[in-house]
Design a protein around this motif. Structure first.
Motif, PDB file in Angstrom:
ATOM      1  N   ASN A  31      43.280 165.900 -24.621  1.00  0.00           N
ATOM      2  CA  ASN A  31      42.657 165.768 -23.303  1.00  0.00           C
ATOM      3  C   ASN A  31      43.192 164.537 -22.574  1.00  0.00           C
ATOM      4  N   ARG A  32      43.357 163.449 -23.280  1.00  0.00           N
ATOM      5  CA  ARG A  32      43.900 162.241 -22.666  1.00  0.00           C
ATOM      6  C   ARG A  32      45.316 162.472 -22.136  1.00  0.00           C
ATOM      7  N   GLY A  34      46.736 165.402 -21.481  1.00  0.00           N
ATOM      8  CA  GLY A  34      46.886 166.573 -20.623  1.00  0.00           C
ATOM      9  C   GLY A  34      47.728 167.667 -21.241  1.00  0.00           C
ATOM     10  N   ILE A  35      47.605 167.832 -22.563  1.00  0.00           N
ATOM     11  CA  ILE A  35      48.326 168.917 -23.234  1.00  0.00           C
ATOM     12  C   ILE A  35      47.332 169.735 -24.042  1.00  0.00           C
ATOM     13  N   THR A  54      56.387 164.916 -22.143  1.00  0.00           N
ATOM     14  CA  THR A  54      55.243 165.049 -23.042  1.00  0.00           C
ATOM     15  C   THR A  54      55.095 163.817 -23.916  1.00  0.00           C
ATOM     16  N   ARG A  57      53.576 161.023 -21.919  1.00  0.00           N
ATOM     17  CA  ARG A  57      52.126 161.174 -21.740  1.00  0.00           C
ATOM     18  C   ARG A  57      51.376 160.816 -23.021  1.00  0.00           C
TER      19      ARG A  57
END
Length: 224
Positions: A31-32, A34-35, A54, A57
């Motif tokens: 969740n942190r 965004g995947i 990725t 992130r």
């Protein structure tokens, strides 16, 4: 070949270790970052090659750097980051020191030899309050850590630490005491059951025991 493809890669292991050190489960980290949680599980458990976006992130979500996750800092000495804005230096009691070093790992042994002070790393285990490691007969720990007199020990210092560059935090534990070669049948029977595995490999059948006389430690952490 299939087993290697289904094994976690270095990137996945670094992500999992960092996530666990922060107390996050996979869903929280996903969740942190965004995947999808399922994709994060795939990255951690397989030799995956995510896009750099990725990885960026994930690094941001894990409060670390992309270079750290990719292993780009693996050959650099620890502690190169900047100090925290409000660092606190805490003295640790004996119980906390022993808790920190009890998982075993690598420590540094400081002793005197003919040429002067020497410090060398060793793989150790903590057993009944004593530090145990294995070395080779004829090596530096053989000649320099034995007085040749029963009951008489050299005095040494042994240090273990943990440095968290990403958070500018860490701790160190210092043990000072006596050291002797394990030679009695009773001691040998006890240490032979310990899982002491020197990374250096080779024939290392000499067990050495450090008996602490003094244990001190410090921790650096973010203050309020």
């Amino acid at each position: 070949m299939a087993e290697r493809l289904n094994a976690p890669g270095d990137l996945g292991r670094r992500i999992a270790r960092r996530r666990e050190s922060l107390g996050l489960d996979r869903e929280q980290l996903a969740n942190r970052a965004g995947i999808a949680p399922a994709y994060l599980a795939y990255v951690e458990q397989r030799a995956a090659a995510p896009a750099i976006e990725t990885i960026n992130r994930l690094a941001y979500a894990l409060d670390t750097s992309t270079a750290e996750l990719l292993g780009g800092t693996i050959d650099l000495p620890p502690g190169r980051g900047t100090a925290a804005r409000h660092p606190e230096l805490e003295k640790l009691d004996t119980k906390e020191c022993l808790r920190l070093i009890s998982p075993s790992g690598v420590g540094r042994l400081a002793f005197n030899e003919l040429g002067g002070p020497m410090i060398l790393p060793v793989n150790y285990v903590l057993h009944e309050g004593a530090v145990i490691f294995r070395t080779a007969f004829g090596g530096p720990f053989d000649a320099n850590l034995s007085t040749g007199v029963k009951g008489v020990e050299f005095k040494i210092a042994f240090e273990v630490d943990r440095i968290d560059d990403a958070n500018s935090e860490g701790w160190s534990v210092l043990i000072r005491g006596g050291v002797h070669h394990v030679s009695s049948a009773e001691e040998q029977a006890a240490v032979m059951t310990l899982n002491v595995r020197p990374w250096a490999g080779g024939d290392r059948e000499l067990y050495v025991k450090i008996t602490p006389a003094e244990i001190t430690g410090r921790r650096i952490w973010h203050g309020p």
